[in-house]
Design a protein around this motif. Structure first.
Motif, PDB file in Angstrom:
ATOM      1  N   ASP A  74       0.854  -1.195   0.000  1.00 43.53           N
ATOM      2  CA  ASP A  74       0.000   0.000   0.000  1.00 43.53           C
ATOM      3  C   ASP A  74       0.886   1.240   0.000  1.00 43.53           C
ATOM      4  OD1 ASP A  74      -1.918   1.965   0.330  1.00 43.53           O
ATOM      5  OD2 ASP A  74      -3.091   0.810   1.786  1.00 43.53           O
ATOM      6  N   VAL A  75       1.376   1.583  -1.187  1.00 35.92           N
ATOM      7  CA  VAL A  75       2.327   2.683  -1.298  1.00 35.92           C
ATOM      8  C   VAL A  75       1.702   4.002  -0.848  1.00 35.92           C
ATOM      9  CG1 VAL A  75       3.759   4.016  -2.886  1.00 35.92           C
ATOM     10  CG2 VAL A  75       3.622   1.531  -3.126  1.00 35.92           C
ATOM     11  N   ALA A  76       0.456   4.260  -1.240  1.00 34.23           N
ATOM     12  CA  ALA A  76      -0.188   5.531  -0.893  1.00 34.23           C
ATOM     13  C   ALA A  76      -0.276   5.703   0.623  1.00 34.23           C
ATOM     14  CB  ALA A  76      -1.572   5.601  -1.512  1.00 34.23           C
ATOM     15  N   ARG A  77      -0.663   4.653   1.318  1.00 35.87           N
ATOM     16  CA  ARG A  77      -0.767   4.739   2.781  1.00 35.87           C
ATOM     17  C   ARG A  77       0.606   4.884   3.411  1.00 35.87           C
ATOM     18  NH1 ARG A  77      -4.028   0.444   6.662  1.00 35.87           N
ATOM     19  NH2 ARG A  77      -3.511   1.418   8.667  1.00 35.87           N
ATOM     20  N   ASN A  78       1.584   4.172   2.884  1.00 37.99           N
ATOM     21  CA  ASN A  78       2.943   4.280   3.425  1.00 37.99           C
ATOM     22  C   ASN A  78       3.533   5.660   3.186  1.00 37.99           C
ATOM     23  OD1 ASN A  78       2.911   1.613   4.371  1.00 37.99           O
ATOM     24  ND2 ASN A  78       3.616   0.814   2.394  1.00 37.99           N
ATOM     25  N   VAL A  79       3.204   6.270   2.052  1.00 40.78           N
ATOM     26  CA  VAL A  79       3.658   7.643   1.797  1.00 40.78           C
ATOM     27  C   VAL A  79       3.131   8.580   2.880  1.00 40.78           C
ATOM     28  CG1 VAL A  79       3.348   9.643   0.277  1.00 40.78           C
ATOM     29  CG2 VAL A  79       4.068   7.451  -0.679  1.00 40.78           C
ATOM     30  N   GLN A  80       1.870   8.402   3.261  1.00 43.32           N
ATOM     31  CA  GLN A  80       1.302   9.258   4.297  1.00 43.32           C
ATOM     32  C   GLN A  80       2.047   9.086   5.620  1.00 43.32           C
ATOM     33  OE1 GLN A  80      -0.953  11.726   3.732  1.00 43.32           O
ATOM     34  NE2 GLN A  80      -0.537  11.067   1.625  1.00 43.32           N
ATOM     35  N   PRO A 121       7.727 -10.348  -3.813  1.00 37.97           N
ATOM     36  CA  PRO A 121       6.920 -10.647  -4.997  1.00 37.97           C
ATOM     37  C   PRO A 121       6.193  -9.424  -5.573  1.00 37.97           C
ATOM     38  CG  PRO A 121       6.553 -12.295  -3.288  1.00 37.97           C
ATOM     39  CD  PRO A 121       7.329 -11.171  -2.656  1.00 37.97           C
ATOM     40  N   LEU A 122       6.117  -8.335  -4.799  1.00 40.47           N
ATOM     41  CA  LEU A 122       5.409  -7.141  -5.267  1.00 40.47           C
ATOM     42  C   LEU A 122       6.324  -6.120  -5.938  1.00 40.47           C
ATOM     43  CD1 LEU A 122       3.020  -6.486  -2.229  1.00 40.47           C
ATOM     44  CD2 LEU A 122       2.636  -7.914  -4.254  1.00 40.47           C
ATOM     45  N   LEU A 123       7.615  -6.378  -5.958  1.00 40.34           N
ATOM     46  CA  LEU A 123       8.556  -5.383  -6.490  1.00 40.34           C
ATOM     47  C   LEU A 123       8.214  -4.976  -7.914  1.00 40.34           C
ATOM     48  CD1 LEU A 123      12.077  -6.600  -5.268  1.00 40.34           C
ATOM     49  CD2 LEU A 123      10.557  -4.917  -4.226  1.00 40.34           C
ATOM     50  N   ALA A 124       7.992  -5.959  -8.786  1.00 43.71           N
ATOM     51  CA  ALA A 124       7.799  -5.667 -10.209  1.00 43.71           C
ATOM     52  C   ALA A 124       6.577  -4.803 -10.464  1.00 43.71           C
ATOM     53  CB  ALA A 124       7.691  -6.967 -11.001  1.00 43.71           C
ATOM     54  N   GLY A 125       5.587  -4.876  -9.582  1.00 48.06           N
ATOM     55  CA  GLY A 125       4.369  -4.095  -9.763  1.00 48.06           C
ATOM     56  C   GLY A 125       4.437  -2.698  -9.191  1.00 48.06           C
ATOM     57  N   HIS A 126       5.556  -2.335  -8.568  1.00 46.90           N
ATOM     58  CA  HIS A 126       5.651  -1.029  -7.908  1.00 46.90           C
ATOM     59  C   HIS A 126       6.948  -0.306  -8.243  1.00 46.90           C
ATOM     60  CE1 HIS A 126       2.039  -1.524  -5.427  1.00 46.90           C
ATOM     61  NE2 HIS A 126       2.417  -2.773  -5.234  1.00 46.90           N
ATOM     62  N   VAL A 127       7.475  -0.545  -9.428  1.00 41.92           N
ATOM     63  CA  VAL A 127       8.728   0.100  -9.812  1.00 41.92           C
ATOM     64  C   VAL A 127       8.530   1.611  -9.938  1.00 41.92           C
ATOM     65  CG1 VAL A 127      10.472   0.297 -11.622  1.00 41.92           C
ATOM     66  CG2 VAL A 127       9.625  -1.958 -10.937  1.00 41.92           C
ATOM     67  N   LEU A 128       9.401   2.355  -9.280  1.00 42.39           N
ATOM     68  CA  LEU A 128       9.326   3.815  -9.275  1.00 42.39           C
ATOM     69  C   LEU A 128      10.369   4.415 -10.217  1.00 42.39           C
ATOM     70  CD1 LEU A 128       9.158   4.299  -5.390  1.00 42.39           C
ATOM     71  CD2 LEU A 128       7.227   4.204  -6.979  1.00 42.39           C
ATOM     72  N   ASP A 129      10.102   5.639 -10.631  1.00 44.30           N
ATOM     73  CA  ASP A 129      11.119   6.433 -11.306  1.00 44.30           C
ATOM     74  C   ASP A 129      11.083   7.829 -10.696  1.00 44.30           C
ATOM     75  OD1 ASP A 129       9.215   8.176 -12.777  1.00 44.30           O
ATOM     76  OD2 ASP A 129       8.787   6.352 -13.916  1.00 44.30           O
ATOM     77  N   ALA A 130      12.029   8.678 -11.077  1.00 44.48           N
ATOM     78  CA  ALA A 130      12.168   9.983 -10.428  1.00 44.48           C
ATOM     79  C   ALA A 130      10.913  10.834 -10.529  1.00 44.48           C
ATOM     80  CB  ALA A 130      13.356  10.728 -11.026  1.00 44.48           C
ATOM     81  N   GLY A 131      10.146  10.655 -11.609  1.00 44.39           N
ATOM     82  CA  GLY A 131       8.950  11.460 -11.795  1.00 44.39           C
ATOM     83  C   GLY A 131       7.669  10.778 -11.357  1.00 44.39           C
ATOM     84  N   HIS A 132       7.769   9.645 -10.678  1.00 46.17           N
ATOM     85  CA  HIS A 132       6.591   8.870 -10.299  1.00 46.17           C
ATOM     86  C   HIS A 132       5.702   9.671  -9.344  1.00 46.17           C
ATOM     87  CE1 HIS A 132       4.140   5.515  -8.900  1.00 46.17           C
ATOM     88  NE2 HIS A 132       4.657   4.779  -9.877  1.00 46.17           N
ATOM     89  N   ALA A 133       4.384   9.526  -9.532  1.00 45.59           N
ATOM     90  CA  ALA A 133       3.425  10.269  -8.707  1.00 45.59           C
ATOM     91  C   ALA A 133       3.565   9.937  -7.227  1.00 45.59           C
ATOM     92  CB  ALA A 133       2.004   9.976  -9.184  1.00 45.59           C
ATOM     93  N   ALA A 134       3.954   8.704  -6.913  1.00 41.09           N
ATOM     94  CA  ALA A 134       4.081   8.312  -5.506  1.00 41.09           C
ATOM     95  C   ALA A 134       5.182   9.089  -4.791  1.00 41.09           C
ATOM     96  CB  ALA A 134       4.350   6.811  -5.400  1.00 41.09           C
ATOM     97  N   LEU A 135       6.225   9.478  -5.531  1.00 35.98           N
ATOM     98  CA  LEU A 135       7.319  10.218  -4.921  1.00 35.98           C
ATOM     99  C   LEU A 135       7.046  11.720  -4.841  1.00 35.98           C
ATOM    100  CD1 LEU A 135      10.518   8.560  -6.466  1.00 35.98           C
ATOM    101  CD2 LEU A 135       9.547   8.200  -4.195  1.00 35.98           C
ATOM    102  N   ALA A 136       6.071  12.200  -5.617  1.00 33.80           N
ATOM    103  CA  ALA A 136       5.832  13.644  -5.702  1.00 33.80           C
ATOM    104  C   ALA A 136       5.585  14.295  -4.338  1.00 33.80           C
ATOM    105  CB  ALA A 136       4.684  13.939  -6.660  1.00 33.80           C
ATOM    106  N   PRO A 137       4.679  13.767  -3.491  1.00 33.47           N
ATOM    107  CA  PRO A 137       4.465  14.434  -2.195  1.00 33.47           C
ATOM    108  C   PRO A 137       5.688  14.380  -1.292  1.00 33.47           C
ATOM    109  CG  PRO A 137       3.209  12.385  -2.323  1.00 33.47           C
ATOM    110  CD  PRO A 137       3.729  12.657  -3.692  1.00 33.47           C
ATOM    111  N   LEU A 138       6.498  13.336  -1.427  1.00 36.01           N
ATOM    112  CA  LEU A 138       7.709  13.246  -0.621  1.00 36.01           C
ATOM    113  C   LEU A 138       8.769  14.233  -1.123  1.00 36.01           C
ATOM    114  CD1 LEU A 138       7.855   9.361  -0.294  1.00 36.01           C
ATOM    115  CD2 LEU A 138       7.260  11.000   1.509  1.00 36.01           C
ATOM    116  N   ARG A 139       8.856  14.394  -2.431  1.00 35.21           N
ATOM    117  CA  ARG A 139       9.767  15.403  -2.986  1.00 35.21           C
ATOM    118  C   ARG A 139       9.367  16.790  -2.531  1.00 35.21           C
ATOM    119  NH1 ARG A 139      10.703  14.651  -9.363  1.00 35.21           N
ATOM    120  NH2 ARG A 139      12.095  16.389  -8.874  1.00 35.21           N
TER     121      ARG A 139
END
Length: 266
Positions: free
Chosen positions: A27-33, A63-81
């Motif tokens: 749950d990336v969104a919840r973990n970001v919070q 087993p979930l790594l392949a489904g959650h690959v991030l890059d520098a512009g990924h939306a999940a990283l935006a609030p943390l940036r």
């Protein structure tokens, strides 16, 4: 990245911290919070560099790594940036990344989000056990970056069990060695002894951020910690819980520590 080592000025205080937290599996969104709340709490206490555990954004769910690959512009990283920039703090967060070699398995990454808005990536160099089924290793023997004014060697969990990794970081100029990890009760004794040894033998500060609870089938012992250059244990969390483990270098170059419990996030 090679950095010429410079002894820190005695007149420049530094405050760093390990964010010991629990991750919700996948749950990336919840973990970001959760990351944002911890970053706010750290900023309130003047932290300049905040390091999170291995794969903190996804949990240690191989087993979930392949489904959650991030890059520098990924939306999940935006609030943390945005938080890093707004709070004037460097964040090191754990998450999957594209492999160093095209076509390979995902990498286990440490994403470095700078107070200046920059994004950088370190890929775990030394895999172990079942990780090789789901991830590919990074290709850098050491990556040293100036974070919060300190030449910092980045590590991810098993990297720190390989003495050559810490040695390479020290030779590349690291005055601080920072590791995001998942360490169990069985592994903590020998691994913490190695980390303390690096602080002693390479005269560099060593910070480890461990998970605050179970992840990926492993039961984390917590006990995130900091050893000062020379090997003195400055501070360690008492066990597995959600907390900040703060280490402060005062103007007299003496390190002190504090554990701030954040049970509301557990």
């Amino acid at each position: 990245m090679s950095v010429r080592r410079v002894n820190p000025s005695l007149s420049i205080p530094l405050r760093i911290a390990a964010a010991q937290a629990c991750s919700v599996p996948g749950d990336v969104a919840r973990n970001v919070q959760t990351h944002l709340v911890l970053a706010q709490a750290a900023a309130h206490r003047g932290v300049q560099l905040l390091v999170f555990p291995e794969l903190s954004l996804t949990g240690y769910e191989l087993p979930l790594l392949a489904g959650h690959v991030l890059d520098a512009g990924h939306a999940a990283l935006a609030p943390l940036r945005q938080a890093a920039h707004h709070l004037g703090m460097t964040l090191v967060v754990g998450g999957p990344a594209a492999p160093a070699m095209a076509g390979g398995l995902p990498a286990i990454g440490a994403w470095v989000l700078g107070a200046d808005g920059s994004v950088a990536l370190y890929r775990k160099r030394h895999l172990h056990g079942s990780e090789e089924q789901f991830a590919s290793a990074g290709d850098e023997d050491a990556q040293v970056r100036v974070l919060a004014g300190e030449a910092t060697g980045l590590a991810i969990c098993a990297d720190a069990t390989h003495p050559e990794h810490a040695h390479a970081a020290a030779m590349a100029g690291a005055a601080l060695y920072a590791s995001g990890a998942l360490i169990s009760e069985k592994g903590y004794g020998p691994e913490s002894a190695q980390l303390q040894g690096y602080a002693r033998d390479h005269t560099m500060g060593v910070l480890v951020a461990n998970h605050g609870g179970p992840s990926g089938g492993y039961v984390s012992v917590g006990r995130s910690a900091f050893w000062a250059p020379g090997g003195r244990l400055v501070v360690a969390a008492p066990g597995a819980s959600t907390c900040l483990v703060l280490a402060t270098r005062g103007p007299d170059a003496v390190w002190s520590g504090e554990v701030v419990a954040l049970e509301a996030l557990a």
